[in-house]
Enzyme design. Structure first.
Site, PDB file in Angstrom:
ATOM      1  N   SER A  93       0.833  -1.204   0.000  1.00 38.91           N
ATOM      2  CA  SER A  93       0.000   0.000   0.000  1.00 38.91           C
ATOM      3  C   SER A  93       0.866   1.253   0.000  1.00 38.91           C
ATOM      4  O   SER A  93       0.603   2.205  -0.743  1.00 38.91           O
ATOM      5  CB  SER A  93      -0.924   0.006   1.225  1.00 38.91           C
ATOM      6  OG  SER A  93      -1.821  -1.083   1.197  1.00 38.91           O
ATOM      7  N   HIS A 107      -2.643   6.355   3.881  1.00 42.31           N
ATOM      8  CA  HIS A 107      -2.998   4.944   4.005  1.00 42.31           C
ATOM      9  C   HIS A 107      -4.241   4.761   4.863  1.00 42.31           C
ATOM     10  O   HIS A 107      -5.113   3.930   4.575  1.00 42.31           O
ATOM     11  CB  HIS A 107      -1.831   4.169   4.618  1.00 42.31           C
ATOM     12  CG  HIS A 107      -2.107   2.717   4.826  1.00 42.31           C
ATOM     13  ND1 HIS A 107      -2.452   2.183   6.040  1.00 42.31           N
ATOM     14  CD2 HIS A 107      -2.109   1.675   3.954  1.00 42.31           C
ATOM     15  CE1 HIS A 107      -2.650   0.885   5.921  1.00 42.31           C
ATOM     16  NE2 HIS A 107      -2.439   0.551   4.663  1.00 42.31           N
TER      17      HIS A 107
END
Length: 473
Positions: free
Chosen positions: A268, A294
């Site tokens: 991510s 995130h």
């Protein structure tokens, strides 16, 4: 009928011509090509072979000559520099075969056509630079003689957005001087200024020049039409003078034994980096930004996360030297989001007074909110803690008031209250506190999860250089 062999003779060194091409040259009855290229194969041409050379921009004439000779039953070799299929003669020969057959000019469809690959200029340049082509790549020619500039620019943008390692052919000529500047401008909109760039002039020839720089420092005036440019992707780097684009083998090895959550989070972070508008910011800013984006999947954090200079680094150093041992949050949700593994590893305690019976009593007696009462109680017990606000603007206002009255001296403040009433004002107030490192989510945005993740960014700052966000999951 004869045969046409389209042969790529490589970038210009005899050592880079393939054995198959040399064999074809030895057997040819006729060789057709741009006159400059004959010097690289002349020692292999058999006696009696007809050599037909032309000047620049005579590609159609060369192709037509090749067909006329082949229709006489000869084996004809058409030579191109590099690989004949990459900006070379191969597509033209096949197109002309189709055109002549459809027009019934001659029975060209019965002529056998064979294409022999050669080492392309971008491959030769890459080998001289190191290993810049380790991952997905694309090739773009800046020549607009047969391709409209509008099309070329769309392809440049696509390559930049797609994070491709990009090889640039025909970067410049006497009549084309601004296109390379425009390419650099477009790439800098998507890539960091320190992205490695290598360029090679006259690859494989006596005049060969190899240079390396960065996307931001690259000077288009230093290249000419004989130069191939290679622009790295977001993972490319320079080590001991060599440009390297990793395929991912070592990353996969490092991930062996990690928990699935760690691998997902690392992937991510990599995605976030590739999509950020400005990833080339100092690590003390980048690290909390990665955590914030995130957590929220909100790239506007690049604009609304305000920080004092080096705030992350300053606060982490306080953790390391032992002066920061306590964290106070305004609500339990913010406290629960702080990584337990990091707290245990660093010997830090988290306190939240929202459910403490004394908090309700103070609030009732003074006619204030429980969030305010929490901060008053915390100031008495942990006046030098890191204060983390993820919900109530009244808690942030209270912190500001207590600091100004000298009743609290926080190690730092994370200000991320969320909502519509007095939220922005509380953040403006927090900015006025001098000598206290702060992270502030400007505007209405915020929340306990965001406050906690910014706290986690501080506690794990020692992982920032390696981008290992999941160690304490």
């Amino acid at each position: 009928m004869g045969k046409i062999i389209i042969a790529g003779i490589g970038p210009g060194s005899a050592a880079d011509v393939t054995p198959a091409v040399l064999e074809a040259v030895r057997e040819a009855d006729a060789i057709v090509g741009y006159k400059y290229y004959f010097q690289f194969i002349e020692t292999y041409v058999k006696e009696g072979c007809e050599c037909i050379d032309t000047g620049m921009k005579k590609e159609r004439e060369r192709a037509e000559q090749a067909f006329l000779l082949a229709e006489q039953g000869k084996t004809v070799v058409v030579i191109s520099s590099g690989d004949a299929g990459i900006y070379g003669m191969a597509p033209l020969i096949y197109e002309m075969q189709r055109e002549r057959s459809c027009a019934t000019v001659s029975p060209s469809q019965s002529i056998e056509i064979l294409s022999l690959p050669g080492i392309s200029a971008f491959q030769k340049a890459a080998s001289l630079l190191g290993a810049p082509l380790g991952h997905d790549l694309c090739l773009i020619s800046l020549s607009d003689l047969m391709t409209p500039w509008e099309v070329i620019e769309r392809r440049i943008k696509a390559a930049a957005v797609g994070d491709f390692v990009t090889a640039i052919y025909n970067p410049k000529s006497h009549g084309r001087y601004w296109q390379l500047y425009r390419l650099q401008e477009l790439f800098l909109q998507e890539r960091a200024a320190d992205t490695p760039v290598g360029y090679v002039r006259q690859a494989g020839r006596e005049e060969q020049e190899v240079k390396m720089t960065t996307l931001g420092a690259f000077d288009p005036e230093e290249v000419d039409m004989f130069t191939v440019i290679l622009i790295g992707n977001s993972q490319s780097y320079v080590y001991e003078g060599k440009m390297i684009t990793p395929r991912g083998y070592y990353r996969n090895k490092e991930q062996e034994g990690e928990k699935p959550g760690q691998t997902i989070m690392m992937q991510s972070f990599s995605t976030i980096l590739s999509e950020m508008q400005h990833p080339d910011v100092p690590t003390w800013r980048l690290w909390p930004l990665l955590h914030a984006i995130h957590t929220t999947v909100d790239f506007s954090m690049e604009q609304c996360l305000w920080m004092d200079e080096c705030a992350t680094e300053i606060l982490y150093n306080k953790v390391v030297d032992g002066s920061l041992k306590h964290i106070v949050t305004d609500v339990t949700m913010a406290a629960s989001g702080i990584r337990k593994g990091a707290l245990e590893r660093l010997g830090i305690q988290v306190h939240c007074y929202i459910n403490d019976p004394r908090t309700k009593q103070i609030a009732d007696e003074k006619g204030i909110t429980r969030s305010q009462a929490c901060m008053q109680q915390a100031a008495e017990e942990y006046p030098e803690a890191l204060y983390v606000v993820g919900n109530a603007p009244t808690a942030l206002f209270e912190i500001c008031d207590l600091v100004r009255k000298g009743k609290m001296h926080p190690a730092g403040i994370i200000a991320a209250p969320v909502g519509f009433v007095h939220v922005c004002e509380s953040k403006h107030a927090a900015k006025t506190l001098k000598q206290i490192p702060k992270m502030i989510v400007e505007g209405r945005k915020g929340g306990s999860n965001l406050a906690a993740t910014l706290c986690n960014a501080i506690l794990t700052f020692d992982d920032a250089e390696q981008l290992k966000p999941g160690r304490d999951l």
